[in-house]
Enzyme design. Structure first.
Site, short mmCIF file in Angstrom:
data_model
loop_
_atom_site.label_atom_id
_atom_site.label_comp_id
_atom_site.label_asym_id
_atom_site.label_seq_id
_atom_site.Cartn_x
_atom_site.Cartn_y
_atom_site.Cartn_z
N ARG A 231 -27.23 38.90 75.22
CA ARG A 231 -25.80 38.67 75.40
C ARG A 231 -25.27 39.86 76.20
NH1 ARG A 231 -26.47 34.13 74.15
NH2 ARG A 231 -25.68 33.01 72.33
N GLU A 260 -18.40 35.66 80.72
CA GLU A 260 -18.99 34.60 81.55
C GLU A 260 -18.04 33.41 81.59
OE1 GLU A 260 -22.69 33.64 79.70
OE2 GLU A 260 -23.44 35.68 79.83
N HIS A 278 -26.76 32.71 83.27
CA HIS A 278 -27.01 32.37 81.86
C HIS A 278 -27.69 31.00 81.75
CE1 HIS A 278 -25.55 32.88 77.43
NE2 HIS A 278 -26.77 32.37 77.52
P1 NAP Z 1 -34.19 36.64 66.43
O1 NAP Z 1 -35.54 36.07 66.23
O2 NAP Z 1 -33.23 36.64 65.31
O3 NAP Z 1 -34.42 38.14 66.99
C1 NAP Z 1 -33.35 38.96 67.20
C2 NAP Z 1 -33.75 40.42 67.29
O4 NAP Z 1 -32.53 41.15 67.14
C3 NAP Z 1 -34.72 40.90 66.23
O5 NAP Z 1 -35.66 41.75 66.81
C4 NAP Z 1 -33.83 41.64 65.27
O6 NAP Z 1 -34.44 42.79 64.72
C5 NAP Z 1 -32.73 42.16 66.18
N1 NAP Z 1 -31.50 42.41 65.42
C6 NAP Z 1 -30.80 41.53 64.68
N2 NAP Z 1 -29.73 42.13 64.14
C7 NAP Z 1 -29.77 43.43 64.54
C8 NAP Z 1 -28.95 44.56 64.31
N3 NAP Z 1 -27.87 44.48 63.54
N4 NAP Z 1 -29.29 45.74 64.89
C9 NAP Z 1 -30.39 45.83 65.66
N5 NAP Z 1 -31.21 44.77 65.91
C10 NAP Z 1 -30.90 43.61 65.35
O7 NAP Z 1 -33.42 35.92 67.62
P2 NAP Z 1 -34.05 35.15 68.87
O8 NAP Z 1 -34.24 33.72 68.53
O9 NAP Z 1 -35.18 35.91 69.43
O10 NAP Z 1 -32.80 35.21 69.88
C11 NAP Z 1 -32.31 36.45 70.33
C12 NAP Z 1 -31.04 36.25 71.11
O11 NAP Z 1 -31.33 35.77 72.41
C13 NAP Z 1 -30.06 35.20 70.57
O12 NAP Z 1 -29.31 35.70 69.48
C14 NAP Z 1 -29.22 34.91 71.78
O13 NAP Z 1 -28.10 35.76 71.83
C15 NAP Z 1 -30.15 35.24 72.95
N6 NAP Z 1 -30.46 34.01 73.72
C16 NAP Z 1 -30.17 33.98 75.04
C17 NAP Z 1 -30.46 32.86 75.79
C18 NAP Z 1 -30.18 32.78 77.26
O14 NAP Z 1 -29.95 31.70 77.76
N7 NAP Z 1 -30.19 33.88 77.97
C19 NAP Z 1 -31.04 31.74 75.17
C20 NAP Z 1 -31.34 31.82 73.81
C21 NAP Z 1 -31.05 32.97 73.09
P3 NAP Z 1 -35.50 42.74 63.54
O15 NAP Z 1 -36.81 42.44 64.22
O16 NAP Z 1 -35.44 44.09 62.99
O17 NAP Z 1 -35.07 41.65 62.61
#
Ligand code: NAP
Length: 312
Positions: A231, A260, A278
């Protein structure tokens, strides 16, 4: 009886038709439009199918007295006030996992696009001026070092792909993972000092605002490249622009921004950035899988069954 309210203009016709075919539904373009709906209709609504990045706040929830679930289209649910939903007994769901491959593919594609100057290469060939002009030599990506900020579902897929590029993998996370051969850092600035590329794959939301700050970007330095597919809020965008403009940061490959699609115009003048609109999950196949998962959550809720992918 209208059980389902579809909220968000980014829904495609196919996505909306699929939802409406399954459940009696109404549609509004934004969460702010809900309050203006007819009270009888608002009382009937038990489920929301939401798509978009506009805030879905407590006021929108309070306008729907029988709301029980907000099913988000997308894994990132930072637009929804989950704490407010939980306080009201409203469940929130998202669409994890089905999009991991596409987002990771785009991250790697953006890295190669930046490193190998692929957009300029395409434009040179398409312009018919190849015979008059050579593309300047660019940057080798294979074998470089990379730090993944957030080794979650998507971060892990990115790291696995970059390992196949013989890259030295570093990562930060709130806890160390079982990843032999990869280097864990508790601190993002320390990691930024150690790597050539920094890839942000964190969740969005208030807890990760400016998680990658000016100090981390400075540590990455004039030969370093920042990649963001998470994000816009997870990086200090003002610092990012300052350092890219001054050359104190080598480059950036970005799929996400603040505000965005009306992003800071300074991005448009950069010559050391590869920019995407995005589109991490934006393939026909993955958007269909996300739509199916969102619908499965709505249907499960309305049938009184267990939700497929609850958040709270
Ligand atoms: P996820 O499996 O929940 O992984 C998120 C990561 O963020 C984990 O490594 C987690 O750390 C870390 N995290 C969560 N809360 C935190 C905090 N308070 N402080 C520090 N680190 C924290 O999520 P995901 O499925 O990989 O998705 C990640 C993100 O990608 C989504 O939330 C979304 O915003 C973004 N996304 C973007 C697109 C795009 O089109 N560009 C598409 C899909 C998703 P831990 O390992 O310690 O739990």
């Amino acid at each position: 009886m209208t059980n389902l309210l579809i909220v968000g203009n980014p829904f495609t016709d196919e996505e909306r038709s699929r939802l409406s075919a399954a459940h009696a539904s109404a549609f509004v373009g934004t969460p702010a439009d809900i309050a203006a709906m007819d009270m009888t209709l608002r009382t009937e609504v038990r489920a929301i199918a939401y798509k978009g990045h506009l805030p879905f706040d407590a006021a929108a929830m309070d306008a729907l007295p029988n709301l029980g679930v907000i099913a988000n289209f997308g894994v990132g649910y930072d637009a929804i006030d989950v704490a407010a939903a939980s306080e009201r007994g409203i469940k929130v769901t998202n669409t994890p996992d089905v999009l991991n491959d596409d987002v990771a593919d785009l991250a790697v594609g953006m890295m190669l696009g930046f490193a190998r100057d692929m957009v300029r290469g395409h434009l040179l060939v398409a312009s018919g001026k190849w015979a008059e002009q050579a593309l300047p030599l660019n940057r080798k990506m294979s074998g470089a070092s990379v730090g993944i900020v957030g080794l979650g579902r998507i971060g892990r897929e990115i790291a696995d792909r970059l390992a196949a590029f013989k890259m030295d993998i570093h990562y930060t996370s709130r806890s160390e993972k079982q990843t032999p051969g990869w280097t864990y850092h508790a601190d993002v600035v320390d990691m930024a000092k150690a790597v050539d590329w920094l890839v942000i794959a964190l969740v969005g939301g208030p807890e990760t605002v400016n998680h990658v700050g000016r100090d981390a970007l400075q540590a990455l330095g004039p030969d370093g490249v920042l990649v963001n597919i998470s994000r816009g809020s997870t990086v200090d965008e003002g610092a990012l622009l300052d350092l890219l403009e001054s050359g104190q940061l080598g480059g950036a490959a970005l799929d996400v921004y603040n505000n965005e699609p009306n992003i800071d115009p300074r991005f448009r003048a950069l010559t050391n950035a590869h920019l995407q609109p995005h589109q991490g999950s934006g393939t026909v196949q993955t958007r269909r899988a996300m739509a199916e998962l969102q619908l499965a959550n709505v249907t499960a809720f309305l049938n009184g069954e267990d939700l497929s992918t609850p958040v709270n």
